[in-house]
Structures are given as structure tokens and as C-alpha cells.
Design a protein around this motif. Structure first.
Motif, PDB file in Angstrom:
ATOM      1  N   HIS A 151       7.651  -2.338  30.905  1.00 47.32           N
ATOM      2  CA  HIS A 151       8.684  -2.933  29.918  1.00 47.32           C
ATOM      3  C   HIS A 151       9.536  -3.790  30.614  1.00 47.32           C
ATOM      4  O   HIS A 151       9.613  -5.012  29.984  1.00 47.32           O
ATOM      5  N   VAL A 162       4.467  -4.167  23.846  1.00 47.69           N
ATOM      6  CA  VAL A 162       3.875  -2.976  23.406  1.00 47.69           C
ATOM      7  C   VAL A 162       3.347  -2.199  24.434  1.00 47.69           C
ATOM      8  O   VAL A 162       2.170  -1.524  24.176  1.00 47.69           O
ATOM      9  N   HIS A 201       9.170   0.014  10.440  1.00 49.33           N
ATOM     10  CA  HIS A 201       8.363  -1.053  11.575  1.00 49.33           C
ATOM     11  C   HIS A 201       8.470  -2.313  11.297  1.00 49.33           C
ATOM     12  O   HIS A 201       8.866  -3.286  11.918  1.00 49.33           O
ATOM     13  N   ARG A 224       2.363   8.837  28.442  1.00 46.70           N
ATOM     14  CA  ARG A 224       3.713   9.308  28.135  1.00 46.70           C
ATOM     15  C   ARG A 224       4.137  10.571  28.499  1.00 46.70           C
ATOM     16  O   ARG A 224       5.114  11.163  28.673  1.00 46.70           O
ATOM     17  N   HIS A 282      14.449   7.881  20.062  1.00 49.98           N
ATOM     18  CA  HIS A 282      14.755   7.549  18.497  1.00 49.98           C
ATOM     19  C   HIS A 282      16.141   8.437  18.231  1.00 49.98           C
ATOM     20  O   HIS A 282      17.078   7.955  17.569  1.00 49.98           O
ATOM     21  N   ILE A 291       1.945  -8.350  23.658  1.00 52.75           N
ATOM     22  CA  ILE A 291       1.268  -8.090  24.793  1.00 52.75           C
ATOM     23  C   ILE A 291       1.225  -6.350  24.598  1.00 52.75           C
ATOM     24  O   ILE A 291       2.136  -5.647  24.490  1.00 52.75           O
ATOM     25  N   VAL A 341      -5.031  -5.165  28.731  1.00 50.43           N
ATOM     26  CA  VAL A 341      -5.894  -5.006  30.091  1.00 50.43           C
ATOM     27  C   VAL A 341      -7.104  -4.458  29.709  1.00 50.43           C
ATOM     28  O   VAL A 341      -7.937  -4.411  30.415  1.00 50.43           O
ATOM     29  N   ASN A 342      -7.140  -3.997  28.501  1.00 48.82           N
ATOM     30  CA  ASN A 342      -8.166  -3.517  27.852  1.00 48.82           C
ATOM     31  C   ASN A 342      -8.993  -4.207  26.839  1.00 48.82           C
ATOM     32  O   ASN A 342      -8.333  -4.614  25.886  1.00 48.82           O
ATOM     33  N   PRO A 364       2.907   0.331  28.056  1.00 44.05           N
ATOM     34  CA  PRO A 364       3.537   1.629  28.672  1.00 44.05           C
ATOM     35  C   PRO A 364       4.889   1.135  29.487  1.00 44.05           C
ATOM     36  O   PRO A 364       5.197   0.058  29.927  1.00 44.05           O
ATOM     37  N   GLN A 376       0.552   1.668  19.312  1.00 44.47           N
ATOM     38  CA  GLN A 376       1.561   1.065  18.476  1.00 44.47           C
ATOM     39  C   GLN A 376       1.452  -0.590  18.363  1.00 44.47           C
ATOM     40  O   GLN A 376       1.708  -0.969  17.465  1.00 44.47           O
TER      41      GLN A 376
HETATM   42  N1  LIG Z   1       8.636   2.771  17.884  1.00 42.69           N
HETATM   43  C1  LIG Z   1       7.978   3.653  17.610  1.00 42.69           C
HETATM   44  O1  LIG Z   1       7.881   4.401  16.879  1.00 42.69           O
HETATM   45  C2  LIG Z   1       6.566   3.722  18.864  1.00 42.69           C
HETATM   46  C3  LIG Z   1       5.608   4.663  18.465  1.00 42.69           C
HETATM   47  C4  LIG Z   1       4.479   4.351  19.212  1.00 42.69           C
HETATM   48  C5  LIG Z   1       4.520   4.004  20.689  1.00 42.69           C
HETATM   49  N2  LIG Z   1       5.877   3.393  21.003  1.00 42.69           N
HETATM   50  C6  LIG Z   1       6.016   2.692  22.300  1.00 42.69           C
HETATM   51  O2  LIG Z   1       4.919   1.570  22.581  1.00 42.69           O
HETATM   52  C7  LIG Z   1       4.657   1.644  23.865  1.00 42.69           C
HETATM   53  C8  LIG Z   1       3.250   1.441  23.786  1.00 42.69           C
HETATM   54  O3  LIG Z   1       2.685   2.714  23.388  1.00 42.69           O
HETATM   55  P1  LIG Z   1       1.417   3.052  22.882  1.00 42.69           P
HETATM   56  O4  LIG Z   1       1.204   4.527  22.206  1.00 42.69           O
HETATM   57  O5  LIG Z   1       0.915   1.836  22.078  1.00 42.69           O
HETATM   58  O6  LIG Z   1       0.445   3.155  24.030  1.00 42.69           O
HETATM   59  P2  LIG Z   1      -1.135   2.913  24.181  1.00 42.69           P
HETATM   60  O7  LIG Z   1      -1.572   3.469  25.503  1.00 42.69           O
HETATM   61  O8  LIG Z   1      -1.865   3.097  23.088  1.00 42.69           O
HETATM   62  O9  LIG Z   1      -1.034   1.269  24.218  1.00 42.69           O
HETATM   63  C9  LIG Z   1      -0.559   0.411  25.322  1.00 42.69           C
HETATM   64  C10 LIG Z   1      -1.575  -0.584  25.428  1.00 42.69           C
HETATM   65  O10 LIG Z   1      -1.035  -1.560  26.594  1.00 42.69           O
HETATM   66  C11 LIG Z   1      -1.965  -1.996  27.155  1.00 42.69           C
HETATM   67  N3  LIG Z   1      -1.627  -2.451  28.821  1.00 42.69           N
HETATM   68  C12 LIG Z   1      -1.138  -1.740  29.568  1.00 42.69           C
HETATM   69  N4  LIG Z   1      -0.509  -2.374  30.729  1.00 42.69           N
HETATM   70  C13 LIG Z   1      -0.719  -3.872  30.302  1.00 42.69           C
HETATM   71  C14 LIG Z   1      -0.364  -4.921  30.867  1.00 42.69           C
HETATM   72  N5  LIG Z   1       0.196  -5.185  32.036  1.00 42.69           N
HETATM   73  N6  LIG Z   1      -0.731  -6.013  30.337  1.00 42.69           N
HETATM   74  C15 LIG Z   1      -1.291  -5.928  29.023  1.00 42.69           C
HETATM   75  N7  LIG Z   1      -1.713  -4.865  28.443  1.00 42.69           N
HETATM   76  C16 LIG Z   1      -1.112  -3.678  29.077  1.00 42.69           C
HETATM   77  C17 LIG Z   1      -3.052  -0.816  27.488  1.00 42.69           C
HETATM   78  O11 LIG Z   1      -4.271  -0.997  27.750  1.00 42.69           O
HETATM   79  C18 LIG Z   1      -2.782  -0.321  25.860  1.00 42.69           C
HETATM   80  O12 LIG Z   1      -4.005  -0.773  25.038  1.00 42.69           O
HETATM   81  C19 LIG Z   1       5.383   2.720  24.502  1.00 42.69           C
HETATM   82  O13 LIG Z   1       6.130   2.314  25.283  1.00 42.69           O
HETATM   83  C20 LIG Z   1       5.792   3.526  23.274  1.00 42.69           C
HETATM   84  O14 LIG Z   1       7.090   4.338  23.727  1.00 42.69           O
HETATM   85  C21 LIG Z   1       6.809   3.107  20.100  1.00 42.69           C
END
Ligand SMILES: NC(=O)c1ccc[n+]([C@@H]2O[C@H](COP(=O)([O-])OP(=O)(O)OC[C@H]3O[C@@H](n4cnc5c(N)ncnc54)[C@H](O)[C@@H]3O)[C@@H](O)[C@H]2O)c1
Length: 446
Positions: A132, A126, A368, A252, A268, A39, A66-67, A128, A44
Motif C-alpha cells: 500500500h 487494491v 463501495h 491476509r 472497518h 492497480i 502481477v497476475n 495486498p 476487491q
Molecule cells: N474495503 C473493503 O471492504 C475490502 C474488501 C476486500 C479487500 N480489501 C482490501 O483490498 C486489498 C486487496 O485485497 P483482495 O482481497 O482484493 O486481495 P487479492 O489477492 O484478491 O487481490 C490483490 C491483487 O493484487 C495483485 N498484486 C499484488 N501485488 C501487486 C503489485 N505489486 N502490482 C500489481 N498487482 C499486485 C495480486 O496479484 C492480486 O490479483 C487488501 O488491502 C484488502 O484489505 C478491502
């Protein structure tokens, strides 16, 4: 719950070996492979998905976003979303079939449709931060095991609800704190925990500065692309006009969806701080913001651009977290030496402290991948993961209470020390700070 999942869980509970015959229940037999849905397939999510496929951790039956698919993510050449994700999964699966095609993986725009599928055992969430808890709790209630990205929560109360849902439904849960599966972080944090630097006195953690530039005051709303369901992206967050820099990756830097670098990288480095001082389930007793900078009023981004906070734990340890050029770093100072680890490297006050320290693995063994592999192993064995829900919650709480003090800083200035009751998870006699912990949510998601 599907018969398949009941079988997997009962076998694990009764310690019945799943490998009855190599042909029937061999390592790659369908009954041993876990079916997952992703999801959120953005920055990420796509990274994790690629690793999941490369390590062949299970079957990806569903991707949801959603995209539909677009540019506009962290890097200009990233074209992400549900359709590119589905194509990638099916192309990888096709390579394994004689006919050269696969449509095993389906794409979804509504995560609830994925939850309805009985054949999916686990979800990798994964999205926003403001989504979560909602998606995780609904998935746990639908008897799915869950891997949810860090920062685990969007508010302190989110964490309590997630813990309840994991424990009530007896699910396997992994917080996406992949440093827990990084052998270098393991080496340093376990060494500190074992007393190799004596008694820990001080910890300094570093988080990066904002890495994107905000639209300035006077920015103009834009029409949302037709391929992007902006209403659902907003979900529980306040109704706000669309701007491309509000959503993909850049969310973020807005308090309506996240907490800036304090929750992003802070999840982290402060998690490692808790790990090294054996505080996985605890929290500080007092906290103070020592400085914070913000963009001009009216900018689209509103999280602190640079900051420093200090907190103190019952064991006497003082933790300082500050913005710096290192994105993630944790420095432990003890009575007999110091150790530092982070994205830029690992150092110690004397070389012997690093004797036996492994190098960080890359490729299919990187942290990861290893962290997802640990989750999948636990889904099969029903054992506790390396970053259970309680651990993710405690690290996120520290970041949230820090942000409460940071957001109050323009009013209070320095010297505003708040007392924190880590058991009750509330500030003591501090209504202003407690108010900062509350996140309003719009129906129907509240
Ligand atoms: N562990 C790590 O090192 C690490 C690294 C980067 C991001 N993250 C975490 O991952 C999460 C996402 O970050 P990102 O950088 O990938 O953001 P992003 O915006 O690039 O990706 C998030 C995706 O989720 C989709 N989305 C939003 N709401 C949704 C919903 N209700 N249903 C389905 N899809 C939905 C968006 O359209 C988008 O494509 C954040 O919580 C971030 O903190 C963790």
C-alpha cells in the motif's frame, strides 16, 4: 503534470465553473471525466472495477496486476487478474461505441508503467497491504490522486510517510473505508458523536475468524505459475517459497503481508469506533491483549485465529475488540443508551434512537460505489474526501498496536498493559512492543 490535470485543478482552485457550455464541458465531456488506473485486480479490485463501470465514474485507461489471469482467489469461480480486468473494461466501453469494440484500457504488469502515463489523473490501489505505502507514495509523487484500500498501512511508520506525501504533493486521497460512505454507519456514528446515547463509556468491536483453512505444518512449496510474477508479488516482503495459499486473497492470514482479521475487518469496525467518539486523528493511551489463539507452529498462516484486546482513551472510553461470528460490528455504550451497527444489522437500546435511520443502499449506490464516487467528486473539486489519509492512518495504527500486543501474548500472557504515546506514535518504555512495529523491507523497495 498534464495540461488537462492542471486545468482541472486550477479551475477547482479558482472556482471557475467547469461547465462552460453543455456541449464543450457537459457532464460527460472528456474534460470532465477523470482518467483512472486500477492497480490490483483481484477480489476487491474486480469488485470495485465493476462498480466503477456500472456507475460510470470515469475512464479506466489502465489496469495493472502481477497476475495475468487465474482462478485461486476468494471464491473458486473467480477468474481474476489484469487480462480479465482489461477485457471487462473494454467490453463495457465497446457497448457504448457504434463499431462495438474498444481498446481504450491497456493492461500492465508493472505499476511503474502506469505511473509514467501523464493522461492518468488518479489511481485506485487494491493490492495486498505490504504494497500500500510503496505504490501510494510513488503515485502521489507522480502527481496522481489516490484511492487506497484499507487497512491503509502495513506499519505505523507507513502512515506518516503517506500523510507527508499527500500533503506535500497537494493530492486528493481516499482511504477505502467505505463505511464512511454508508448512510447507515453515518447515521449511527454521527448520532453517537452528537451525544444521542449520552457520554460514550464503552465500545465493543467484532472481527470475524479466519475464513480460510491454512496448509498444515509440513506444507510443501510449489512452483509459481508462469502467468504470475511471484517475485514482484513478494516485493518488499521476506523471500519465501511459493505456495498458492500464500498469495491471492489468503495473504491476509500471514504477518509478512498483512495482520489477520485485526487489520482486515478491524480496519472497518475500529474506524467506526474512532468516528463515533470523534477520535479520527487520535489513538489510545494504553492497550492490552486479553487472549489470542494461533495455529500450530509451521502452519502457513500465522496470524491470530481468535483474539480479544482492550484499550483505553484519554477521554476515559474503553474499547474491546474481539473475534466473533460477526465479521464487522461496532457497539457503542453510553450513559443514556446503546447503538450497534455492522454487517449483520443496526440496533439500539430504544427505537427512537433509530428514527430517520436510512436503509443501506444497494446496486450502483452501495457504499463501495458511493465511496469511489465521493473520491472522484473530490478529484474534481479538490475538496477533502470522507476518509482522508490521516483518518485511515489513525484507524490502522490502532490495529497495528493491537497486533503488536497480540503477537507478544504467547510470551507475556494476560496482564501486559502497554502505554501508548499517540502523538509520538510509540510505546512508552516498552522495547519489546516497539520492536513488533518495525517491518523490514527488502531492497529496492525499502
Ligand atoms: N474495503 C473493503 O471492504 C475490502 C474488501 C476486500 C479487500 N480489501 C482490501 O483490498 C486489498 C486487496 O485485497 P483482495 O482481497 O482484493 O486481495 P487479492 O489477492 O484478491 O487481490 C490483490 C491483487 O493484487 C495483485 N498484486 C499484488 N501485488 C501487486 C503489485 N505489486 N502490482 C500489481 N498487482 C499486485 C495480486 O496479484 C492480486 O490479483 C487488501 O488491502 C484488502 O484489505 C478491502
Amino acid at each position: 503534470m498534464s495540461n488537462r490535470r492542471v486545468f482541472l485543478q486550477q479551475s477547482a482552485a479558482l472556482s471557475i465553473p467547469l461547465i462552460v457550455s453543455p456541449r464543450v464541458f457537459g457532464a460527460d465531456a472528456p474534460s470532465r471525466r477523470i482518467n483512472v488506473g486500477f492497480i490490483g485486480t483481484g477480489n476487491q479490485g474486480m469488485g470495485l472495477l465493476k462498480r466503477f463501470i456500472a456507475r460510470d465514474l470515469g475512464n479506466v485507461l489502465a489496469v495493472c496486476d502481477v497476475n495475468e489471469g487465474s482462478f485461486g482467489y476468494k471464491k473458486p469461480d473467480h477468474f481474476y487478474g489484469r487480462e480479465p480486468a482489461m477485457k471487462m473494461v473494454n467490453a463495457a466501453a465497446a457497448k457504448k461505441t457504434k463499431g462495438g469494440t474498444s481498446n481504450l484500457c491497456k493492461s500492465y504488469s508493472d505499476f511503474r508503467d502506469v505511473l509514467k502515463r501523464d493522461d492518468i489523473d488518479a489511481l485506485i490501489i487494491v493490492v495486498p497491504d505490504h504494497w500500500h505505502r510503496i505504490i501510494s507514495v510513488m503515485a502521489l509523487e507522480a502527481s496522481k490522486d489516490v484511492y487506497c484500500e484499507k487497512p491503509l498501512t502495513f506499519s505505523v511508520s507507513d502512515g506518516r510517510k503517506m500523510i507527508e506525501a499527500v500533503r506535500k504533493n497537494n493530492r486528493v486521497f481516499q482511504t477505502g473505508s467505505q463505511e464512511r460512505s454508508n448512510p447507515v454507519s453515518q447515521f449511527v456514528c454521527e448520532a453517537v458523536k452528537a451525544g444521542k446515547i449520552g457520554q460514550v463509556k464503552k465500545i465493543v468491536t467484532k472481527v470475524g475468524f479466519n475464513n480460510k483453512v491454512s496448509p498444515k505444518p509440513g506444507w510443501k512449496p510449489m512452483p509459481a505459475p508462469q502467468t504470475f510474477d511471484y517475485r514482484t508479488w513478494l516485493g518488499p516482503a521476506p523471500d519465501s517459497p511459493y505456495h498458492k495459499d500464500r498469495c491471492l486473497y489468503r495473504f491476509r492470514f500471514h504477518y509478512d503481508y498483512s495482520g489477520g482479521q485485526i487489520t482486515n475487518f478491524g480496519a472497518h469496525c475500529n474506524d467506526m469506533a474512532h468516528w463515533g467518539m470523534a477520535m479520527d486523528h487520535g489513538g489510545p493511551t494504553e492497550i492490552e491483549c486479553e487472549g489470542a489463539g494461533f495455529l500450530p507452529e509451521g502452519s502457513l498462516f500465522n496470524t491470530a485465529t481468535e483474539t480479544r484486546f482492550r484499550c483505553k482513551y484519554e477521554n476515559g472510553v474503553e474499547l474491546f475488540c474481539e473475534s466473533g461470528s460477526e465479521m464487522v460490528q461496532t457497539r457503542f455504550e453510553g450513559t443514556d443508551g446503546w447503538m450497534v451497527t455492522g454487517y449483520r444489522g443496526t440496533y439500539a437500546s430504544n427505537r427512537e434512537l433509530l428514527d430517520g435511520c436510512p436503509t443501506k443502499p444497494t446496486g450502483v449506490d452501495d457504499p463501495h460505489s458511493a465511496h469511489m464516487a465521493n473520491f472522484i467528486d473530490c478529484v474534481k473539486s479538490r475538496e477533502e474526501t470522507r476518509a482522508p489519509v490521516e483518518t485511515g492512518h489513525a484507524s490502522a495504527v490502532l490495529c497495528h498496536i493491537a497486533n503488536a500486543m497480540i503477537r507478544l501474548y504467547p510470551e507475556t500472557g494476560p496482564g501486559h498493559v502497554a502505554k501508548w504515546d499517540a502523538l509520538a506514535e510509540t510505546f512508552i518504555n516498552n522495547d519489546a512492543a516497539n520492536k513488533m512495529l518495525v517491518r523490514e523491507e527488502r531492497d529496492p523497495w525499502s
